[in-house]
Scaffold this motif. Structure first.
Motif, mmCIF file in Angstrom:
data_model
loop_
_atom_site.group_PDB
_atom_site.id
_atom_site.type_symbol
_atom_site.label_atom_id
_atom_site.label_comp_id
_atom_site.label_asym_id
_atom_site.label_seq_id
_atom_site.Cartn_x
_atom_site.Cartn_y
_atom_site.Cartn_z
ATOM 1 N N ILE A 228 0.843 -1.194 0.000
ATOM 2 C CA ILE A 228 0.000 0.000 0.000
ATOM 3 C C ILE A 228 0.881 1.248 0.000
ATOM 4 O O ILE A 228 1.870 1.324 0.742
ATOM 5 N N ILE B 227 1.139 -4.358 4.172
ATOM 6 C CA ILE B 227 0.059 -4.511 5.138
ATOM 7 C C ILE B 227 -0.395 -5.968 5.143
ATOM 8 O O ILE B 227 -0.744 -6.528 4.094
ATOM 9 N N LEU C 43 -9.773 -2.667 3.288
ATOM 10 C CA LEU C 43 -8.479 -2.275 2.734
ATOM 11 C C LEU C 43 -8.636 -2.093 1.227
ATOM 12 O O LEU C 43 -8.997 -3.031 0.504
ATOM 13 N N ASN C 44 -8.374 -0.888 0.763
ATOM 14 C CA ASN C 44 -8.491 -0.589 -0.663
ATOM 15 C C ASN C 44 -7.164 -0.897 -1.339
ATOM 16 O O ASN C 44 -6.168 -0.222 -1.118
ATOM 17 N N THR C 45 -7.154 -1.911 -2.183
ATOM 18 C CA THR C 45 -5.909 -2.317 -2.841
ATOM 19 C C THR C 45 -5.932 -2.093 -4.343
ATOM 20 O O THR C 45 -4.920 -2.295 -5.008
ATOM 21 N N ASN D 133 -13.470 -1.463 -1.083
ATOM 22 C CA ASN D 133 -12.599 -2.627 -0.882
ATOM 23 C C ASN D 133 -13.178 -3.864 -1.536
ATOM 24 O O ASN D 133 -12.667 -4.963 -1.353
ATOM 25 N N GLY E 41 -2.976 -8.816 5.721
ATOM 26 C CA GLY E 41 -4.431 -8.863 5.687
ATOM 27 C C GLY E 41 -4.932 -10.117 5.002
ATOM 28 O O GLY E 41 -4.238 -11.131 4.948
ATOM 29 N N THR F 16 -11.283 -7.064 0.405
ATOM 30 C CA THR F 16 -9.986 -7.128 1.080
ATOM 31 C C THR F 16 -10.032 -6.384 2.418
ATOM 32 O O THR F 16 -10.702 -5.353 2.551
ATOM 33 N N PHE F 17 -9.285 -6.927 3.398
ATOM 34 C CA PHE F 17 -9.252 -6.375 4.751
ATOM 35 C C PHE F 17 -7.833 -6.481 5.292
ATOM 36 O O PHE F 17 -7.065 -7.362 4.901
ATOM 37 N N ASP F 18 -7.515 -5.590 6.259
ATOM 38 C CA ASP F 18 -6.256 -5.773 6.968
ATOM 39 C C ASP F 18 -6.476 -6.778 8.092
ATOM 40 O O ASP F 18 -7.601 -7.266 8.301
ATOM 41 N N ASN G 112 -10.240 -4.232 9.158
ATOM 42 C CA ASN G 112 -10.617 -2.962 8.555
ATOM 43 C C ASN G 112 -10.603 -3.093 7.033
ATOM 44 O O ASN G 112 -9.675 -3.705 6.472
#
Length: 858
Positions: A629, A641, A698-700, A706, A643, A690-692, A696
């Motif tokens: 990220i 990160i 997570l925008n990847t 997300n 996730g 997607t999440f961390d 939370n």
């Protein structure tokens, strides 16, 4: 360079894998029961071992002698690599961290069983072979059934079934002492003894072993023990009791992060432009009080999973038999990794790396020491935590068999289980900090925790040790409770050259998630008020399958089988995003499979050909990932990160052909070989979020959400983690016995059409659909071994000397891939290695390794 050609393919088709030959030698002894009337049942007891030319499934069997002779210091699943459609690797390379796929399906969708008892984790289906390393010492027979298999249980054998049959207490009186040495300080010692059966029907068997050293990879030290105890009692011909207790407590340092190819090359001590295959980025060095440079691992695993089983076989009459197994397993352990940040930097910040590509713990310790965790923010120090994954598991498995007449048999039974899993984090090293502030428990005020847990202190308690106090738990703390009830039935027909079966099962799985960190009736998740306990969510599933085998004559047979599964999803799809809210789109996964096969048997030549097709709809998958990220505060402008990605709506179609055979022209020479070709593709698109690791979003992908459509239609199937799936494998081997009691054997293996794992960010872009999953370079491996038996005057006593060399020619190859980076992509280096971009993260296979063994049987 591809070394396989048309002439080789012809040779492989006319030769075959050793497993067929071994199956012919051991099949009858494995399936024999004490009741002669039950003996002709196709699938017996609770073990469901396939019988050659009778059970209509594709099966390969390996006996104990082959395990002892050839496994050495390999991973336990690697002994299966000469079996069609099987791909077993060392994955990251840590002790017991190996991966297994069958027909393109990973181990969580392969039913792994011990004496017919399922051992796949009841929450997620995973199998950690580091928990079962002791099986190599106590297994009498190992059978792999590819496809839906012959098991009557309601188990998720999408890819196949792997069944370990351990030694019984009533084996012949005698013992064995073994010593093994190998590369990287490998040392294994073991002792086993069987009392034989007394006049009153008592018998016992015991085994103890220790294994230690490190693997080919940097800083992968380990220590593992195994114990096995069996007590048998046969008071009369009607009853037989067998009690078994076994465990393999272990700890091992790991390499769990697949580094970029460019890093393997950059950090090669020889600086010769070639990859340093042993490179491990998951450890580093610190300077101790005496000025010494000491290695310290960030990633380690430790576990003890004792299993107790009580088997009771009751021959009720000449035509009826009841087999019952009571079992319990209280597993304790987990895996370590980093948690938190110091000075806004994660442990993977380039400023915390030294010139050799390892962690500079002196810098990390100094940065942590400058922080007062009592006044700093939450998670403002960088520590090593252990993620605990413990459980209590109890079950009963019962199977009643009845012989109606000479042609018809039936069986009915039940498989019932209770599982309670514990999941939380504790601190194992403060990395120089005075504590770690945690605010994740909504029931407690933010607090500083500094109590440490020593993961190298092995647990020998077969009843399970206590869990850590809630005040010592950080990060997360949740439990999983699973209730499993199932019933199964089977009808079998056998007359002359025809045998057939029809079986079905129903099951109810109830899942409850318990989150100890939420504030009961106050905490909000996904806009809902949630409670500590979700209540049980019931999921009903079923399967039905059948098949038939016809022996055309004494040489030729044909078979076919077909089956349909309505399979309940795993727990993390019932409660996605690690939250207390039930998945609103929850649905069962649907698997349809069909297979036909042909077999040839003669005095010198055996062969099998199988064709199969499996379709898997509505699959839900979670993949743990490391995301890159943009991060302006980081030294190199990005942060890694940790996730996970959740993918739903997946449809896969797996088709293939398998050929295996064995040729033994003389008593001192035999050949083996196999060939398997698959075509595994996704059908339609899917959705990924997607999440961390703190759940939370997570925008990847650079979008505002997300969640994204994954354009997978027509793409080749890749792995779900840092692993790969081949769609073309072959092997060719030979065993020579030039003099009595001396065996020399060699094997060539080829792996092709090897596809990397799914990268969620890649397939969120539609233009990447056509190029598909990254295909890794093909490779060839050669193994060589020898074994010599030296008999004493008393022929019941003898020494055995053995040696094995794996990857004889020290071939450099990529065994598994984690990414799909093509030239010009984000993360691309613009430099190619064997045709793929060096920005790709991979695991290189081991170089040349070896073992030597000495054993004494008495």
């Amino acid at each position: 360079m591809k070394l396989i050609n048309k002439s080789m393919l012809t040779a492989i088709i006319t030769l075959s894998t050793a497993s067929v030959y071994y199956a012919q030698q051991t099949q009858d002894t494995v399936t024999t029961t004490r009741s002669k009337d039950i003996e002709e049942v196709i699938l017996q007891g609770v073990t469901d071992i396939a019988k050659d030319r009778k059970t209509p499934v594709a099966a390969s069997t390996i006996k104990a002698a082959q395990l002892v002779e050839r496994l050495g210091n390999q991973e336990l699943p690697e002994i299966l690599n000469t079996t069609p459609s099987v791909y077993a690797t060392k994955s990251g390379g840590g002790f017991g961290d190996g991966g297994l796929t069958i027909r393109g399906f990973e181990s969580r969708n392969i039913a792994v069983m011990v004496n017919g008892m399922p051992v796949n984790d009841m929450e997620g289906g995973t199998v950690y072979f580091s928990n079962w390393t002791g099986l190599s010492d106590v297994t009498s027979t190992l059978q792999v059934q590819r496809g839906l298999g012959s098991s009557k249980l309601a188990i998720a054998s999408v890819g196949g079934t792997v069944n370990f049959l351990t030694r019984s207490a009533d084996m012949k009186k005698g013992g064995v002492v073994r010593l093994g040495v190998g590369n990287n300080d490998y040392l294994k010692t073991s002792f086993a003894y069987n009392t034989g059966k007394s006049d009153k029907g008592w018998s016992s068997s015991i085994l103890m072993s220790r294994q230690a050293g490190s693997t080919y990879v940097e800083n992968t030290d380990y220590e593992s023990y195994a114990y096995y105890f069996a007590l048998g009692w046969e008071p009369n011909k009607k009853h037989n009791f067998q009690f078994t207790l076994t465990s393999a407590p272990q700890w091992h340092d790991q390499r769990s992060y697949a580094s970029a190819i460019s890093d393997y090359i950059k950090f090669n001590p020889d600086n010769d432009g070639t990859p340093y295959r042993a490179y491990n980025s998951d450890f580093g060095y610190y300077t101790d009080s005496e000025g010494r440079r000491v290695a310290l691992s960030n990633k380690s695993n430790y576990y003890a999973k004792p299993v107790m089983m009580l088997n009771w076989d009751w021959n009720m009459s000449e035509k009826s038999k009841l087999s019952t197994v009571l079992y319990a397993s209280n597993g304790r352990g987990g895996g370590t990794g980093d948690l938190g940040r110091v000075g806004g930097k994660s442990i993977n910040d380039t400023s915390f790396r030294d010139t050799s590509g390892h962690y500079n713990f002196d810098k990390i310790f100094a940065a942590n020491a400058a922080v007062n965790p009592y006044t700093a923010g939450n998670g403002a120090t960088l520590i090593r935590r252990a993620s605990i994954n413990s459980h209590n598991w109890y079950g009963i498995l019962a199977n009643f068999q009845h012989k109606i007449n000479d042609n018809w048999n039936f069986s009915i039974g039940t498989d019932d289980r209770y599982y309670y899993g514990y999941h939380y984090q504790v601190i194992t090293d403060l990395y120089g900090a005075t504590g770690y502030k945690d605010a994740n428990n909504k029931n407690l005020a933010p607090r500083v925790v500094n109590s440490l847990y020593n993961y190298k202190k092995l647990s020998w308690n077969p009843f399970g040790g206590k869990t850590a106090a809630l005040e010592e738990q950080i990060g997360y703390s949740n439990d999983g409770e699973v209730l499993w009830y199932s019933a199964f039935g089977q009808i079998e027909y056998s007359k002359n050259n025809l045998s057939a079966f029809l079986q079905g099962s129903v099951s109810n799985q109830s899942y409850q998630r318990i989150d100890n960190f939420v504030q009961d009736g106050v905490t909000k998740q996904q806009g809902q008020i949630v409670n500590t306990k979700t209540g049980f969510k019931d999921l009903f599933g079923y399967n039905i399958k059948g098949g038939a085998n016809y022996n055309i004559d004494s040489n030729h047979n044909v078979f076919a089988n077909i089956g349909y599964y309505s399979k309940q999803p795993f727990m993390n799809s019932v409660y996605p995003s690690n939250q207390q809210v039930v998945n609103p789109t929850l649905t069962n996964e649907k698997i349809f499979s069909a297979e036909v096969g042909y077999g040839f048997r003669s005095a010198k030549f055996n062969a099998n050909v199988n064709l199969y097709r499996t379709q898997w709809k509505d699959r839900w998958m979670r993949r743990t990932m490391d995301f890159e990220i943009p991060d302006p505060s980081s030294t190199n402008g990005v942060s890694i990160i940790k996730g996970y990605a959740e993918i739903n709506g997946i449809t896969q179609v797996h088709m293939g052909v398998e050929v295996d055979a064995a040729y033994k022209p003389t008593s001192f020479l035999e050949f083996q070989g196999m060939l398997s070709f698959g075509d595994y593709k996704y059908k339609g698109n899917a959705t990924g979020t997607t999440f961390d690791e703190n759940n939370n979003p997570l925008n990847t992908t650079g979008s505002s959400s997300n969640s994204a459509t994954l354009y997978l239609d027509g793409v080749k199937v890749g792995g779900s983690s840092s692993n790969s799936i081949p769609q073309f494998t072959a092997s060719l081997g030979a065993t020579v016995r030039p003099v009595k009691d001396l065996s020399i054997y060699g094997t060539w293996r080829y792996t092709g059409k090897l596809y990397s794992s799914i990268d969620v960010s890649t397939f969120a872009v539609q233009t990447n659909q056509d190029r598909g999953v990254l295909q890794l370079p093909d490779f060839n491996l050669f193994d060589l071994g020898a074994s010599y038996k030296l008999k004493l005057k008393d022929t019941s006593k003898y020494f055995t000397i053995g040696a094995n060399v794996y990857n004889l020619f020290d071939t450099t190859y990529i065994a598994d891939g984690a990414t799909n980076i093509f030239e010009g992509d984000k993360g691309s280096t613009g430099v190619l290695y064997k045709g793929i971009d060096t920005g790709n993260r991979v695991y290189f296979g081991f170089g040349r390794t070896w073992t030597a063994t000495l054993s004494f049987n008495f």
